[in-house]
Write an enzyme that holds these catalytic residues in place. Structure first.
Site, PDB file in Angstrom:
ATOM      1  N   ASP A  19      -0.530   3.689   0.175  1.00  0.00           N
ATOM      2  CA  ASP A  19      -1.926   3.619  -0.256  1.00  0.00           C
ATOM      3  C   ASP A  19      -2.764   3.645   1.017  1.00  0.00           C
ATOM      4  O   ASP A  19      -2.854   2.643   1.726  1.00  0.00           O
ATOM      5  CB  ASP A  19      -2.178   2.339  -1.058  1.00  0.00           C
ATOM      6  CG  ASP A  19      -3.614   2.218  -1.520  1.00  0.00           C
ATOM      7  OD1 ASP A  19      -4.224   3.242  -1.868  1.00  0.00           O
ATOM      8  OD2 ASP A  19      -4.141   1.091  -1.528  1.00  0.00           O
ATOM      9  N   GLU A  69      -1.099   8.465  -2.051  1.00  0.00           N
ATOM     10  CA  GLU A  69      -2.200   8.595  -3.003  1.00  0.00           C
ATOM     11  C   GLU A  69      -3.282   9.495  -2.421  1.00  0.00           C
ATOM     12  O   GLU A  69      -3.636   9.388  -1.251  1.00  0.00           O
ATOM     13  CB  GLU A  69      -2.778   7.222  -3.345  1.00  0.00           C
ATOM     14  CG  GLU A  69      -3.772   7.280  -4.487  1.00  0.00           C
ATOM     15  CD  GLU A  69      -4.190   5.915  -4.973  1.00  0.00           C
ATOM     16  OE1 GLU A  69      -4.018   5.648  -6.169  1.00  0.00           O
ATOM     17  OE2 GLU A  69      -4.694   5.124  -4.161  1.00  0.00           O
ATOM     18  N   ASP A 124      -3.343  -3.680  -1.924  1.00  0.00           N
ATOM     19  CA  ASP A 124      -2.956  -2.424  -1.264  1.00  0.00           C
ATOM     20  C   ASP A 124      -1.450  -2.186  -1.365  1.00  0.00           C
ATOM     21  O   ASP A 124      -1.009  -1.056  -1.558  1.00  0.00           O
ATOM     22  CB  ASP A 124      -3.386  -2.428   0.207  1.00  0.00           C
ATOM     23  CG  ASP A 124      -4.880  -2.596   0.369  1.00  0.00           C
ATOM     24  OD1 ASP A 124      -5.626  -1.702  -0.056  1.00  0.00           O
ATOM     25  OD2 ASP A 124      -5.300  -3.625   0.919  1.00  0.00           O
TER      26      ASP A 124
END
Length: 155
Positions: free
Chosen positions: A7, A66, A139
């Protein structure tokens, strides 16, 4: 197969390593944090070094990252894009295949509902990895969700 989910962020980058066999198993999760008083270039270099260490430690078969799908703040989007670039380059230089997914795809893969709330995704990460509690910080939980999305998509 070992999947390293990421992430991206400049200040905090979440990571989560899982192993996919007949089921999903947690290997490790956490965050790469950079010091705020460093220059952007120094922070990105630190991200590169720490990600390289994770790749050497876990030897992933795939890195899942992502993608930026929607942003409210252009300045933040640029910083996240810079971090994504470093992550993609680090994985590519290590000759590791890269899987990219949007937040919508992550929600769909983890909860079967593309508009799921963040807490729903986190609860499913806990369930799918058979954990006692939701991974913290957010996160890291997000990075695990990205890895799970990859695992569910590539089969």
């Amino acid at each position: 197969m070992i999947i390293l989910g990421i992430d991206p962020g400049t200040a905090t980058t979440g990571f989560g390593a899982i192993k996919k066999n007949a089921k999903l198993n947690l290997i490790e999760y956490g965050c790469i944090k950079t010091v705020p008083n460093l220059t952007t270039a120094e922070r990105l270099n630190e991200l590169h070094k720490q990600l390289n260490n994770l790749i050497k430690k876990h030897k992933p078969d795939m890195v899942a990252v992502e993608d930026i799908f929607f942003f409210k703040n252009l300045k933040t989007a640029i910083k996240v894009s810079q971090a994504r670039g470093v992550i993609l380059l680090t994985a590519a230089k290590s000759k590791i295949p890269i899987f990219e997914c949007t937040p919508l795809q992550v929600k769909q893969a983890t909860t079967s509902y593309g508009r799921a709330e963040k807490i729903q995704v986190q609860k499913m990460v806990k369930t799918l990895l058979n954990l006692k509690e939701i991974p913290k910080p957010d996160d890291a939980a997000d990075a695990l969700a990205v890895a799970i999305c990859c695992a569910h998509t590539i089969t």
